[in-house]
Design a protein around this motif. Structure first.
Motif, PDB file in Angstrom:
ATOM      1  N   PHE A  14      26.580  13.512   7.592  1.00 46.42           N
ATOM      2  CA  PHE A  14      27.148  14.250   6.438  1.00 46.42           C
ATOM      3  C   PHE A  14      27.421  13.532   5.206  1.00 46.42           C
ATOM      4  O   PHE A  14      27.477  12.130   5.285  1.00 46.42           O
ATOM      5  CB  PHE A  14      28.881  14.389   7.317  1.00 46.42           C
ATOM      6  CG  PHE A  14      29.534  14.857   6.299  1.00 46.42           C
ATOM      7  CD1 PHE A  14      29.445  16.486   5.946  1.00 46.42           C
ATOM      8  CD2 PHE A  14      30.665  13.863   5.272  1.00 46.42           C
ATOM      9  CE1 PHE A  14      30.294  17.143   5.128  1.00 46.42           C
ATOM     10  CE2 PHE A  14      31.442  15.045   4.587  1.00 46.42           C
ATOM     11  CZ  PHE A  14      31.778  16.682   4.444  1.00 46.42           C
ATOM     12  N   ASP A  15      28.042  13.570   4.404  1.00 43.36           N
ATOM     13  CA  ASP A  15      27.690  13.104   2.629  1.00 43.36           C
ATOM     14  C   ASP A  15      29.297  13.502   2.205  1.00 43.36           C
ATOM     15  O   ASP A  15      29.067  15.121   1.531  1.00 43.36           O
ATOM     16  CB  ASP A  15      26.040  13.386   1.742  1.00 43.36           C
ATOM     17  CG  ASP A  15      26.585  12.670   0.378  1.00 43.36           C
ATOM     18  OD1 ASP A  15      27.698  12.379   0.531  1.00 43.36           O
ATOM     19  OD2 ASP A  15      26.135  13.517  -0.362  1.00 43.36           O
ATOM     20  N   LEU A  16      29.855  12.164   2.118  1.00 47.85           N
ATOM     21  CA  LEU A  16      30.972  13.882   1.782  1.00 47.85           C
ATOM     22  C   LEU A  16      31.379  13.149   0.231  1.00 47.85           C
ATOM     23  O   LEU A  16      32.028  14.176  -0.520  1.00 47.85           O
ATOM     24  CB  LEU A  16      32.587  11.917   2.513  1.00 47.85           C
ATOM     25  CG  LEU A  16      33.496  12.077   1.583  1.00 47.85           C
ATOM     26  CD1 LEU A  16      34.468  13.314   1.850  1.00 47.85           C
ATOM     27  CD2 LEU A  16      34.862  10.716   1.430  1.00 47.85           C
ATOM     28  N   ALA A  17      30.620  12.679  -0.542  1.00 50.66           N
ATOM     29  CA  ALA A  17      30.532  12.510  -1.940  1.00 50.66           C
ATOM     30  C   ALA A  17      30.501  14.052  -2.368  1.00 50.66           C
ATOM     31  O   ALA A  17      29.952  14.149  -3.527  1.00 50.66           O
ATOM     32  CB  ALA A  17      29.622  11.298  -2.627  1.00 50.66           C
ATOM     33  N   ILE A  67      36.745   8.570   8.698  1.00 55.69           N
ATOM     34  CA  ILE A  67      36.781   9.543   7.511  1.00 55.69           C
ATOM     35  C   ILE A  67      37.734   8.218   6.692  1.00 55.69           C
ATOM     36  O   ILE A  67      37.130   8.185   4.799  1.00 55.69           O
ATOM     37  CB  ILE A  67      38.586  10.343   7.850  1.00 55.69           C
ATOM     38  CG1 ILE A  67      37.638  11.941   8.428  1.00 55.69           C
ATOM     39  CG2 ILE A  67      38.702  10.950   6.441  1.00 55.69           C
ATOM     40  CD1 ILE A  67      38.468  12.756   8.547  1.00 55.69           C
ATOM     41  N   ALA A  90      35.104   6.795   4.632  1.00 55.64           N
ATOM     42  CA  ALA A  90      34.599   7.376   3.768  1.00 55.64           C
ATOM     43  C   ALA A  90      35.293   7.477   2.012  1.00 55.64           C
ATOM     44  O   ALA A  90      34.744   7.179   1.067  1.00 55.64           O
ATOM     45  CB  ALA A  90      34.834   8.931   4.426  1.00 55.64           C
ATOM     46  N   LEU A  91      36.845   7.238   2.371  1.00 56.35           N
ATOM     47  CA  LEU A  91      37.684   7.596   1.457  1.00 56.35           C
ATOM     48  C   LEU A  91      38.193   5.822   0.597  1.00 56.35           C
ATOM     49  O   LEU A  91      37.932   6.356  -0.454  1.00 56.35           O
ATOM     50  CB  LEU A  91      39.240   7.355   2.222  1.00 56.35           C
ATOM     51  CG  LEU A  91      39.474   9.279   2.570  1.00 56.35           C
ATOM     52  CD1 LEU A  91      40.513   9.250   3.191  1.00 56.35           C
ATOM     53  CD2 LEU A  91      39.168  10.143   1.371  1.00 56.35           C
ATOM     54  N   VAL A 149      35.413   6.103  -2.194  1.00 55.94           N
ATOM     55  CA  VAL A 149      35.875   7.080  -3.238  1.00 55.94           C
ATOM     56  C   VAL A 149      36.676   5.801  -3.880  1.00 55.94           C
ATOM     57  O   VAL A 149      38.002   6.261  -3.248  1.00 55.94           O
ATOM     58  CB  VAL A 149      36.343   8.678  -2.589  1.00 55.94           C
ATOM     59  CG1 VAL A 149      37.177   9.180  -4.310  1.00 55.94           C
ATOM     60  CG2 VAL A 149      35.310   9.252  -2.315  1.00 55.94           C
ATOM     61  N   ARG A 199      27.459   8.137  -6.186  1.00 53.32           N
ATOM     62  CA  ARG A 199      27.955   8.728  -5.097  1.00 53.32           C
ATOM     63  C   ARG A 199      27.581   8.660  -4.146  1.00 53.32           C
ATOM     64  O   ARG A 199      26.112   8.694  -3.262  1.00 53.32           O
ATOM     65  CB  ARG A 199      27.466  10.381  -5.007  1.00 53.32           C
ATOM     66  CG  ARG A 199      28.112  11.635  -6.076  1.00 53.32           C
ATOM     67  CD  ARG A 199      27.269  12.942  -5.710  1.00 53.32           C
ATOM     68  NE  ARG A 199      27.684  13.928  -7.153  1.00 53.32           N
ATOM     69  CZ  ARG A 199      27.278  14.361  -6.887  1.00 53.32           C
ATOM     70  NH1 ARG A 199      26.419  15.519  -6.789  1.00 53.32           N
ATOM     71  NH2 ARG A 199      27.491  15.205  -8.205  1.00 53.32           N
ATOM     72  N   PRO A 200      28.689   7.491  -3.385  1.00 55.60           N
ATOM     73  CA  PRO A 200      28.068   7.063  -2.136  1.00 55.60           C
ATOM     74  C   PRO A 200      28.431   8.630  -1.024  1.00 55.60           C
ATOM     75  O   PRO A 200      28.747   8.926  -0.925  1.00 55.60           O
ATOM     76  CB  PRO A 200      29.621   6.372  -1.589  1.00 55.60           C
ATOM     77  CG  PRO A 200      30.858   7.305  -2.306  1.00 55.60           C
ATOM     78  CD  PRO A 200      30.457   7.768  -3.756  1.00 55.60           C
ATOM     79  N   ARG A 201      26.774   7.358   0.000  1.00 54.29           N
ATOM     80  CA  ARG A 201      27.031   7.989   1.297  1.00 54.29           C
ATOM     81  C   ARG A 201      27.486   7.703   2.089  1.00 54.29           C
ATOM     82  O   ARG A 201      27.836   6.843   2.759  1.00 54.29           O
ATOM     83  CB  ARG A 201      25.710   8.129   1.615  1.00 54.29           C
ATOM     84  CG  ARG A 201      24.755   8.762   0.505  1.00 54.29           C
ATOM     85  CD  ARG A 201      23.228   9.193   0.374  1.00 54.29           C
ATOM     86  NE  ARG A 201      23.006  10.194   1.493  1.00 54.29           N
ATOM     87  CZ  ARG A 201      23.042  11.185   0.471  1.00 54.29           C
ATOM     88  NH1 ARG A 201      23.299  11.014  -1.009  1.00 54.29           N
ATOM     89  NH2 ARG A 201      22.592  12.459   0.918  1.00 54.29           N
ATOM     90  N   PHE A 202      27.214   9.410   2.927  1.00 57.74           N
ATOM     91  CA  PHE A 202      28.700   8.439   4.641  1.00 57.74           C
ATOM     92  C   PHE A 202      27.954   9.423   5.354  1.00 57.74           C
ATOM     93  O   PHE A 202      27.902   9.791   5.694  1.00 57.74           O
ATOM     94  CB  PHE A 202      29.999   8.778   3.721  1.00 57.74           C
ATOM     95  CG  PHE A 202      30.651   8.868   5.170  1.00 57.74           C
ATOM     96  CD1 PHE A 202      30.635   7.178   5.476  1.00 57.74           C
ATOM     97  CD2 PHE A 202      31.482   9.814   6.217  1.00 57.74           C
ATOM     98  CE1 PHE A 202      31.467   7.359   6.850  1.00 57.74           C
ATOM     99  CE2 PHE A 202      32.350   8.999   6.800  1.00 57.74           C
ATOM    100  CZ  PHE A 202      32.273   8.278   7.584  1.00 57.74           C
ATOM    101  N   ASP A 203      28.164   8.435   6.836  1.00 54.12           N
ATOM    102  CA  ASP A 203      28.318   9.816   8.061  1.00 54.12           C
ATOM    103  C   ASP A 203      29.305   9.574   9.263  1.00 54.12           C
ATOM    104  O   ASP A 203      29.180   8.820   9.401  1.00 54.12           O
ATOM    105  CB  ASP A 203      26.625   8.726   8.560  1.00 54.12           C
ATOM    106  CG  ASP A 203      26.095   9.369   9.761  1.00 54.12           C
ATOM    107  OD1 ASP A 203      26.794  10.230   9.621  1.00 54.12           O
ATOM    108  OD2 ASP A 203      24.891   8.968  10.175  1.00 54.12           O
ATOM    109  N   LEU A 204      29.739  10.555   8.932  1.00 57.10           N
ATOM    110  CA  LEU A 204      30.825  10.720   9.547  1.00 57.10           C
ATOM    111  C   LEU A 204      30.449  10.058  11.203  1.00 57.10           C
ATOM    112  O   LEU A 204      31.191   9.721  12.624  1.00 57.10           O
ATOM    113  CB  LEU A 204      31.176  11.999   9.567  1.00 57.10           C
ATOM    114  CG  LEU A 204      32.484  12.556  10.343  1.00 57.10           C
ATOM    115  CD1 LEU A 204      33.754  11.368  10.301  1.00 57.10           C
ATOM    116  CD2 LEU A 204      33.108  13.997  10.299  1.00 57.10           C
ATOM    117  N   ALA A 205      28.939  11.015  11.632  1.00 56.00           N
ATOM    118  CA  ALA A 205      29.187  10.584  12.683  1.00 56.00           C
ATOM    119  C   ALA A 205      29.055   9.732  13.649  1.00 56.00           C
ATOM    120  O   ALA A 205      28.960   9.064  14.579  1.00 56.00           O
ATOM    121  CB  ALA A 205      27.878  11.860  13.779  1.00 56.00           C
TER     122      ALA A 205
END
Lengths: 160, 160
Positions: free
Chosen positions: A141-144, B118, B121-122, B125, B138-144
């Motif tokens: 998943f890509d939050l940004a 989460i 991820a925040l 931002v 734009r930062p990338r993020f991996d929720l899983a």
DNA sequence: TTCAAAGAGTACCATTTTAGTGCTATTTGA
DNA sequence: TCAAATAGCACTAAAATGGTACTCTTTGAA
């Protein structure tokens, strides 16, 4: 910051029990005794979950509840939506309140977009994964993508 | 589901104003009039933000507040932490409450991990991005990564 | 056909959290 | 020495939340 109501937590517990118990029907009282929650509370939650289509109910004697579909097909977002509705993150809505600064409103929409992003992410987490079955695929998943994307300052109406 | 208190929203608004206004000092009354918020509320929030180290204060006549560091170096997580503290997503904590089912507790820890994800991820931002400056990375993020990772069922103590 | 089990729906109350306000003390520049 | 401004409490009102009670409807079984 991310506050989930207790009821949503309970609902997850209930769904987890139903998922583990298999396809048979379970009465609210049964679920309550197995989860340690109060019967009225479980009853109320199961009703909400039934309305949301996550569980199916059978009325009358020998009735009960069961999962409406396999645990893999129920997402975390589904559970949250069922219990808390499609709420947004901020209250900077109410068209009657006029923001003095441009930046202020932009801030509001940014939170909205972050919220949307998180919801999208939760859509990819299944009840199955929540319960803890190992070996389930991990969605990326890509939050940004949503938090930074230029959807413009238009979408800021959603109320909580 | 993701509920942020109004005060946290206001705080973002205040920080956004300070970020746009530059490095000079601004009194609480000034910020209040520019943002349309109440003076006591702004005053309270600026105090909290100062305690959290997001703004610096100068007491006495001609005093005021200003950002403690550039907007790029203030994250959404910082703001939320300052206002709502390091709260966790669920209340399935309190060691005195004993969960009846193994699965139940597993669910709790899963939410915890999602929460952690989460928050991570925040952290990526920035206030800068929230305000809406275009062209920010734009930062990338991996929720899983955190939601599905096998950190084991140990980390479930965090209370709200 | 009647009864009882079980869900459906509604309304209500207690508690907790949140938001907002007021007052006093302290600092500091003019 | 005065006034501007933040610091720190304490308090109150309002709203959301969680939990409970009561009644209605459905339906399988005696």
């Amino acid at each position: 910051m991310l506050r989930m109501s207790k009821l949503t937590d309970y609902a997850t517990v209930i769904l987890a029990y139903l998922a583990r118990a298999g396809g048979e029907l379970h009465t609210a009282a049964d679920v309550a005794s197995r989860t340690g929650l109060g019967v009225p509370t479980v009853s109320k939650l199961l009703k909400l979950l039934a309305q949301a289509g996550l569980v199916t109910s059978v009325r009358g004697a020998q009735g009960g509840y069961q999962l409406a579909r396999p645990a893999e097909q129920i997402s975390a977002a589904d559970v949250i939506d069922a219990l808390e509705g499609p709420v947004a993150i901020t209250a900077c809505s109410s068209a009657d309140i006029q923001c003095e600064l441009e930046s202020v409103c932009r801030v509001g929409s940014a939170w909205q977009r972050i919220n949307t992003a998180i919801r999208l992410a939760l859509k990819d987490v299944s009840l199955d994964q929540l319960i803890g079955s190992p070996g389930t695929p991990r969605p990326r998943f890509d939050l940004a993508e949503a938090a930074g994307a230029d959807t413009g300052p238009t979408a800021r109406g959603a109320s909580r």
